[in-house]
Scaffold this motif. Structure first.
Motif, PDB file in Angstrom:
ATOM      1  N   MET A   1      -7.874  -2.900 -11.777  1.00 39.17           N
ATOM      2  CA  MET A   1      -7.389  -1.546 -11.693  1.00 39.17           C
ATOM      3  C   MET A   1      -7.452  -1.036 -10.246  1.00 39.17           C
ATOM      4  SD  MET A   1      -7.866   1.521 -14.100  1.00 39.17           S
ATOM      5  CE  MET A   1      -7.656   3.188 -13.636  1.00 39.17           C
ATOM      6  N   ARG A   2      -8.535  -1.354  -9.552  1.00 36.14           N
ATOM      7  CA  ARG A   2      -8.649  -0.895  -8.170  1.00 36.14           C
ATOM      8  C   ARG A   2      -7.566  -1.523  -7.305  1.00 36.14           C
ATOM      9  NH1 ARG A   2     -12.950  -1.760  -3.444  1.00 36.14           N
ATOM     10  NH2 ARG A   2     -12.296   0.017  -2.207  1.00 36.14           N
ATOM     11  N   THR A   3      -7.301  -2.796  -7.507  1.00 43.67           N
ATOM     12  CA  THR A   3      -6.266  -3.472  -6.738  1.00 43.67           C
ATOM     13  C   THR A   3      -4.908  -2.820  -6.981  1.00 43.67           C
ATOM     14  OG1 THR A   3      -7.494  -5.541  -6.854  1.00 43.67           O
ATOM     15  CG2 THR A   3      -5.175  -5.693  -6.272  1.00 43.67           C
ATOM     16  N   ASP A   4      -4.634  -2.486  -8.232  1.00 41.80           N
ATOM     17  CA  ASP A   4      -3.378  -1.802  -8.558  1.00 41.80           C
ATOM     18  C   ASP A   4      -3.296  -0.459  -7.848  1.00 41.80           C
ATOM     19  OD1 ASP A   4      -2.675  -3.890 -10.244  1.00 41.80           O
ATOM     20  OD2 ASP A   4      -3.425  -2.880 -12.038  1.00 41.80           O
ATOM     21  N   ARG A   5      -4.392   0.287  -7.878  1.00 39.21           N
ATOM     22  CA  ARG A   5      -4.408   1.601  -7.228  1.00 39.21           C
ATOM     23  C   ARG A   5      -4.216   1.460  -5.719  1.00 39.21           C
ATOM     24  NH1 ARG A   5      -9.192   3.360  -8.593  1.00 39.21           N
ATOM     25  NH2 ARG A   5     -10.183   2.847  -6.625  1.00 39.21           N
ATOM     26  N   LEU A   6      -4.866   0.477  -5.122  1.00 37.71           N
ATOM     27  CA  LEU A   6      -4.708   0.259  -3.683  1.00 37.71           C
ATOM     28  C   LEU A   6      -3.255  -0.045  -3.332  1.00 37.71           C
ATOM     29  CD1 LEU A   6      -7.882  -1.854  -2.848  1.00 37.71           C
ATOM     30  CD2 LEU A   6      -7.348   0.426  -1.992  1.00 37.71           C
ATOM     31  N   ASN A   7      -2.625  -0.907  -4.109  1.00 39.56           N
ATOM     32  CA  ASN A   7      -1.222  -1.247  -3.864  1.00 39.56           C
ATOM     33  C   ASN A   7      -0.325  -0.024  -4.040  1.00 39.56           C
ATOM     34  OD1 ASN A   7      -1.778  -3.917  -3.263  1.00 39.56           O
ATOM     35  ND2 ASN A   7      -1.550  -4.567  -5.393  1.00 39.56           N
ATOM     36  N   GLU A   8      -0.571   0.741  -5.087  1.00 35.40           N
ATOM     37  CA  GLU A   8       0.223   1.948  -5.328  1.00 35.40           C
ATOM     38  C   GLU A   8      -0.001   2.984  -4.228  1.00 35.40           C
ATOM     39  OE1 GLU A   8      -0.673   3.317  -9.276  1.00 35.40           O
ATOM     40  OE2 GLU A   8       0.002   1.433 -10.167  1.00 35.40           O
ATOM     41  N   MET A   9      -1.232   3.115  -3.785  1.00 36.99           N
ATOM     42  CA  MET A   9      -1.550   4.066  -2.726  1.00 36.99           C
ATOM     43  C   MET A   9      -0.868   3.655  -1.420  1.00 36.99           C
ATOM     44  SD  MET A   9      -5.344   5.438  -1.558  1.00 36.99           S
ATOM     45  CE  MET A   9      -5.755   5.971  -3.222  1.00 36.99           C
ATOM     46  N   GLU A  10      -0.906   2.381  -1.119  1.00 37.98           N
ATOM     47  CA  GLU A  10      -0.256   1.887   0.086  1.00 37.98           C
ATOM     48  C   GLU A  10       1.246   2.168   0.031  1.00 37.98           C
ATOM     49  OE1 GLU A  10      -0.875  -2.041   2.587  1.00 37.98           O
ATOM     50  OE2 GLU A  10       0.191  -2.457   0.723  1.00 37.98           O
ATOM     51  N   GLN A  11       1.864   1.898  -1.095  1.00 37.65           N
ATOM     52  CA  GLN A  11       3.296   2.151  -1.243  1.00 37.65           C
ATOM     53  C   GLN A  11       3.611   3.645  -1.149  1.00 37.65           C
ATOM     54  OE1 GLN A  11       5.776  -0.134  -1.253  1.00 37.65           O
ATOM     55  NE2 GLN A  11       4.083  -1.521  -0.805  1.00 37.65           N
ATOM     56  N   TYR A  12       2.747   4.475  -1.702  1.00 35.85           N
ATOM     57  CA  TYR A  12       2.934   5.925  -1.630  1.00 35.85           C
ATOM     58  C   TYR A  12       2.915   6.395  -0.176  1.00 35.85           C
ATOM     59  CZ  TYR A  12       2.173  10.904  -2.417  1.00 35.85           C
ATOM     60  OH  TYR A  12       2.288  12.275  -2.409  1.00 35.85           O
ATOM     61  N   ILE A  13       1.965   5.901   0.584  1.00 37.58           N
ATOM     62  CA  ILE A  13       1.852   6.287   1.997  1.00 37.58           C
ATOM     63  C   ILE A  13       3.060   5.785   2.772  1.00 37.58           C
ATOM     64  CG2 ILE A  13       0.498   6.010   4.114  1.00 37.58           C
ATOM     65  CD1 ILE A  13      -1.982   5.708   2.146  1.00 37.58           C
ATOM     66  N   LEU A  14       3.478   4.565   2.524  1.00 34.71           N
ATOM     67  CA  LEU A  14       4.646   4.023   3.223  1.00 34.71           C
ATOM     68  C   LEU A  14       5.901   4.826   2.883  1.00 34.71           C
ATOM     69  CD1 LEU A  14       4.069   0.177   2.864  1.00 34.71           C
ATOM     70  CD2 LEU A  14       3.601   1.625   4.830  1.00 34.71           C
ATOM     71  N   LYS A  15       6.048   5.186   1.629  1.00 36.11           N
ATOM     72  CA  LYS A  15       7.222   5.944   1.181  1.00 36.11           C
ATOM     73  C   LYS A  15       7.273   7.335   1.807  1.00 36.11           C
ATOM     74  CE  LYS A  15       9.061   8.077  -2.974  1.00 36.11           C
ATOM     75  NZ  LYS A  15       8.720   8.400  -4.343  1.00 36.11           N
ATOM     76  N   ASN A  16       6.114   7.975   1.923  1.00 33.98           N
ATOM     77  CA  ASN A  16       6.047   9.348   2.417  1.00 33.98           C
ATOM     78  C   ASN A  16       5.733   9.448   3.904  1.00 33.98           C
ATOM     79  OD1 ASN A  16       6.386  11.018  -0.107  1.00 33.98           O
ATOM     80  ND2 ASN A  16       4.780   9.593  -0.722  1.00 33.98           N
ATOM     81  N   ALA A  17       5.502   8.341   4.549  1.00 36.44           N
ATOM     82  CA  ALA A  17       5.168   8.250   5.976  1.00 36.44           C
ATOM     83  C   ALA A  17       3.757   8.724   6.296  1.00 36.44           C
ATOM     84  CB  ALA A  17       6.188   8.985   6.853  1.00 36.44           C
TER      85      ALA A  17
END
Length: 80
Positions: A1-17
């Motif tokens: 679950m943590r790995t999934d959250r980390l990946n999602e968080m990284e993508q969120y930051i990349l998407k929003n700059a």
């Protein structure tokens, strides 16, 4: 679950700059301490950097093709 959250968080930051730490706590429904720990892990990946009150995408360290490849890799891992 943590790995999934980390990946999602990284993508969120990349998407929003960029994203504030408070924003990340709300979007991912986790505590500020959890966000801080997760951000430390993401910093080691090299795609983001810390700024006052949050994080931002670090364009200078990666080319767009590497970022796109990273996104496709995540999509393949998640089955999208």
């Amino acid at each position: 679950m943590r790995t999934d959250r980390l990946n999602e968080m990284e993508q969120y930051i990349l998407k929003n700059a960029s994203a504030s730490l408070e924003e990340l706590t709300q979007v991912f429904s986790v505590s500020m301490n959890t966000v801080r720990r997760d951000v430390q892990q993401l910093l080691q990946r090299g795609l983001i950097r810390k700024v006052y009150g949050g994080v931002e995408y670090s364009v200078s360290e990666y080319t767009m093709s590497e970022i796109i490849a990273s996104g496709y890799d995540m999509m393949e891992r998640t089955g999208l």
